[in-house]
Design a protein around this motif. Structure first.
Motif, PDB file in Angstrom:
ATOM      1  N   ILE A 148      45.868  48.835  30.074  1.00 18.62           N
ATOM      2  CA  ILE A 148      45.747  47.862  30.095  1.00 18.62           C
ATOM      3  C   ILE A 148      45.607  47.903  28.363  1.00 18.62           C
ATOM      4  N   ILE A 190      47.926  44.588  25.960  1.00 20.00           N
ATOM      5  CA  ILE A 190      47.240  43.094  26.641  1.00 20.00           C
ATOM      6  C   ILE A 190      45.897  43.004  26.174  1.00 20.00           C
ATOM      7  N   MET A 213      42.341  41.905  25.907  1.00 16.82           N
ATOM      8  CA  MET A 213      41.295  42.104  26.580  1.00 16.82           C
ATOM      9  C   MET A 213      41.028  40.607  26.988  1.00 16.82           C
ATOM     10  N   VAL A 241      43.058  39.393  29.644  1.00 15.99           N
ATOM     11  CA  VAL A 241      42.724  39.521  30.629  1.00 15.99           C
ATOM     12  C   VAL A 241      40.869  39.160  31.493  1.00 15.99           C
TER      13      VAL A 241
END
Length: 270
Positions: free
Chosen positions: A74, A79, A81, A84
């Protein structure tokens, strides 16, 4: 237009490079995790542990390594974190409900590891399954039945049910019931059964074998033979003792009521 296409091409190459790198890391990471799992199986410190602990540790470490690998992929894809974590937090309730069973099984695995109601290699009966424990993972326990069927039982169910472990004690008692006709001599039947027990090898003398009438049912006497053996000898002695007792009763003319045929004679008055 050329500037736009140039930027688009640069962006595509950048994204493609990230995806390619992520795939490489994912593939290499999977091979590394498999290698670590094999290395743990050969490591001296882990091999000295109880088989139950070995299985649990291997599964737990494997899951943690896959989680680290997923986070790394990831991160390579760019992306954030924080995004996420925000998504996971917003979906926390749904995720919690969906993982409720998994968390229960994980907690059950920890309880099995801590309290050790059974170990790998033990013969158990629980939740309708009976057999030898082959493996105890983080979420499930694998049981192999006597007819070689694989039964996978959730650890949460195991910890919330009664578990009968046939392997923990050094000795085990054999119980054999025999139905005899009520016209037999009870003392003779007892003597014959005890004689059959004495002729059977591997039966322990302490505690002493038992053979007595334990119930009366209509025209039937029910005798019970009880004998103690070492756990490892249980099934071998069980069948030999059953055969010896049956043969001894037959040799002394003591019948099983189910082997008799009832004949009713009706007189014709005509």
């Amino acid at each position: 237009m050329k500037e736009f296409l140039s930027k688009l091409l640069d962006y595509g190459m950048s994204i493609g490079g990230k995806i390619l790198l992520a795939l490489v890391v994912l593939i290499v990471g999977c091979f590394i995790i498999k290698g670590v799992k094999k290395a743990m199986g050969k490591a001296d410190k882990i091999s000295r542990l109880d088989k139950t602990v070995q299985s649990f540790v291997k599964n737990l470490v494997t899951i943690l390594l896959y989680v680290v690998l997923l986070i790394s992929v990831i991160g390579i894809l760019g992306i954030p974190m924080t995004s996420v974590i925000t998504v996971l937090a917003s979906c926390g309730l749904a995720i919690g409900l969906s993982l409720q069973g998994a968390l229960s099984n994980f907690a059950g695995g920890l309880m099995i590891l801590m309290f050790k109601p059974f170990r790998v290699g033990d013969y158990i009966e629980a939740t309708g399954a009976e057999g030898t424990v082959r493996d105890i993972s983080v979420f499930y326990t694998t049981i192999i039945t006597l007819d070689n069927k694989r039964v996978t039982v959730p650890n949460g169910d195991l910890m919330n049910s009664n578990i009968t472990n046939f392997s923990t004690e050094e000795t085990r008692r054999i119980d054999l019931p025999f139905k005899l006709t009520n016209d037999c001599d009870p003392k003779l039947a007892q003597k014959v059964l005890l004689g059959a027990v004495e002729k059977t090898d591997l039966i322990l003398k302490d505690p002493a074998p038992f053979a007595k009438m334990t119930a009366v049912d209509d025209d039937t006497y029910i005798f019970t033979v009880r004998a103690w053996v070492k756990n490892a000898d249980y099934w071998n002695v069980y069948y030999v003792l059953l055969e010896n007792c049956s043969d001894a009763l037959a040799e002394n003319g003591i019948d099983d009521p189910e082997e008799r045929i009832a004949v009713r004679i009706v007189k014709d008055e005509n």
